[in-house]
Design an enzyme around this catalytic site. Structure first.
Site, mmCIF file in Angstrom:
data_model
loop_
_atom_site.group_PDB
_atom_site.id
_atom_site.type_symbol
_atom_site.label_atom_id
_atom_site.label_comp_id
_atom_site.label_asym_id
_atom_site.label_seq_id
_atom_site.Cartn_x
_atom_site.Cartn_y
_atom_site.Cartn_z
ATOM 1 N N ASP A 63 7.502 -17.713 -83.009
ATOM 2 C CA ASP A 63 6.071 -17.993 -82.841
ATOM 3 C C ASP A 63 5.310 -17.964 -84.163
ATOM 4 O O ASP A 63 5.843 -17.542 -85.192
ATOM 5 C CB ASP A 63 5.443 -17.012 -81.833
ATOM 6 N N ASP A 132 2.359 -5.740 -72.806
ATOM 7 C CA ASP A 132 2.107 -6.439 -71.536
ATOM 8 C C ASP A 132 3.338 -7.212 -71.061
ATOM 9 O O ASP A 132 3.252 -8.017 -70.142
ATOM 10 C CB ASP A 132 0.891 -7.374 -71.662
ATOM 11 N N HIS A 134 5.130 -9.407 -72.851
ATOM 12 C CA HIS A 134 5.376 -10.739 -73.434
ATOM 13 C C HIS A 134 6.629 -10.739 -74.311
ATOM 14 O O HIS A 134 6.982 -9.739 -74.930
ATOM 15 C CB HIS A 134 4.150 -11.280 -74.197
ATOM 16 N N GLU A 139 2.616 -14.842 -72.749
ATOM 17 C CA GLU A 139 1.833 -13.781 -72.120
ATOM 18 C C GLU A 139 2.041 -13.801 -70.602
ATOM 19 O O GLU A 139 2.561 -14.788 -70.057
ATOM 20 C CB GLU A 139 0.347 -13.984 -72.454
#
Ligand code: F6R
Length: 256
Positions: A63, A132, A134, A139
């Protein structure tokens, strides 16, 4: 899914480094998928110390932030050169990182997918995990078959990553990330997670239902996914004793 729990991040990192080194020795032209963030820093340090031959290795990063230049100190380009690439003999032409400044981001994402295919696919993908759940920057609610594309960070991830940028306001909201479908096609997936802050996300990913609400849980459908955890990240796992017992009692033929 294989879950390897070690007392410390250092011990877990060493085992993961050994597996990566084994791949690079057996397949000098391996294709590696790479992650950034705090988690893999020690792993890259260890890989550098092993003095492996990277001359034929191809890399694809997961990313990058949109709208910051490769020279920005917090770009994932800067991170990779600082923590790994400048210390090994990787060929610049074999390094691939999504382009956060591309004029046409969707087209650059499509091209990224094509490049991965042309390279023969990813042999081994290194992953961290967000609080979370990810992986990459997929996400919660990301499609479990998604490909490289634009995503918007959650408030939670923006808060988590503010430590790198000095303030929440400075964290870009948009990113390019390999999709969950892209990650699932890697022949090996090694996920590293350290510290109590990751414990809930890890427990959901490994022992909860497979759900887009915890993108890492998709790895339950990956045939050879391995989680490398320290005691903190493993602290909410119901079957932690079993995972420890399995690893400690591996017969010689099953050891890494
Ligand atoms: C970064 C990436 C992210 C991080 C995750 C955990 O390339 O893909 O999924 O792995 O945000 O970050 P750290 O390691 O900083 O806790």
């Amino acid at each position: 899914m294989e879950i390897i729990i070690q007392p410390t991040p250092e011990a877990a990192t060493s085992i993961a480094a050994k597996l990566i080194a084994k791949l690079l020795r057996e397949k000098p032209n391996a294709v590696l998928g790479l992650a950034t963030g705090s988690t893999p820093v020690a792993l890259y340090r260890e890989l550098v110390a092993l003095k492996l031959d990277w001359s034929k290795v191809t890399t694809f990063n997961l990313d990058e932030y949109i709208g910051i230049s490769p020279q920005h100190p917090q770009s994932y380009h800067s991170f990779m050169w600082e923590n790994l690439f400048q210390h090994v003999n990787v060929a610049v032409k074999n390094v691939n990182i999504p382009d956060g400044m591309a004029k046409d981001v969707p087209a650059s994402c499509e091209l990224y997918e094509k490049k991965i295919k042309a390279a023969g696919g990813i042999d081994l993908q290194i992953l961290g995990i967000g609080t979370d759940g990810h992986i990459g920057f997929n996400e919660p609610t990301s499609s479990l078959v998604s490909r490289t594309r634009i995503k918007t960070l959650t408030q939670q991830t923006i808060r988590d990553n503010a430590r790198f940028f000095g303030s929440e306001e400075a964290v870009p909201h948009h990113v390019i990330t390999m999709g969950i479908g892209t990650i699932m096609e890697a022949r090996q997936n090694l996920l590293l997670a350290f510290g109590d802050k990751k414990a809930a996300a890890i427990a959901e990913a490994a022992e909860g239902p497979v759900t887009a609400m915890n993108p890492a849980s998709a790895l339950q459908f990956h045939a050879t996914a391995k989680f490398f955890l320290d005691a903190g990240a493993a602290s909410k796992l119901k079957k932690a004793d079993y995972y420890r017992w399995v690893y400690e009692n591996k017969p010689v033929w099953q050891q890494f």
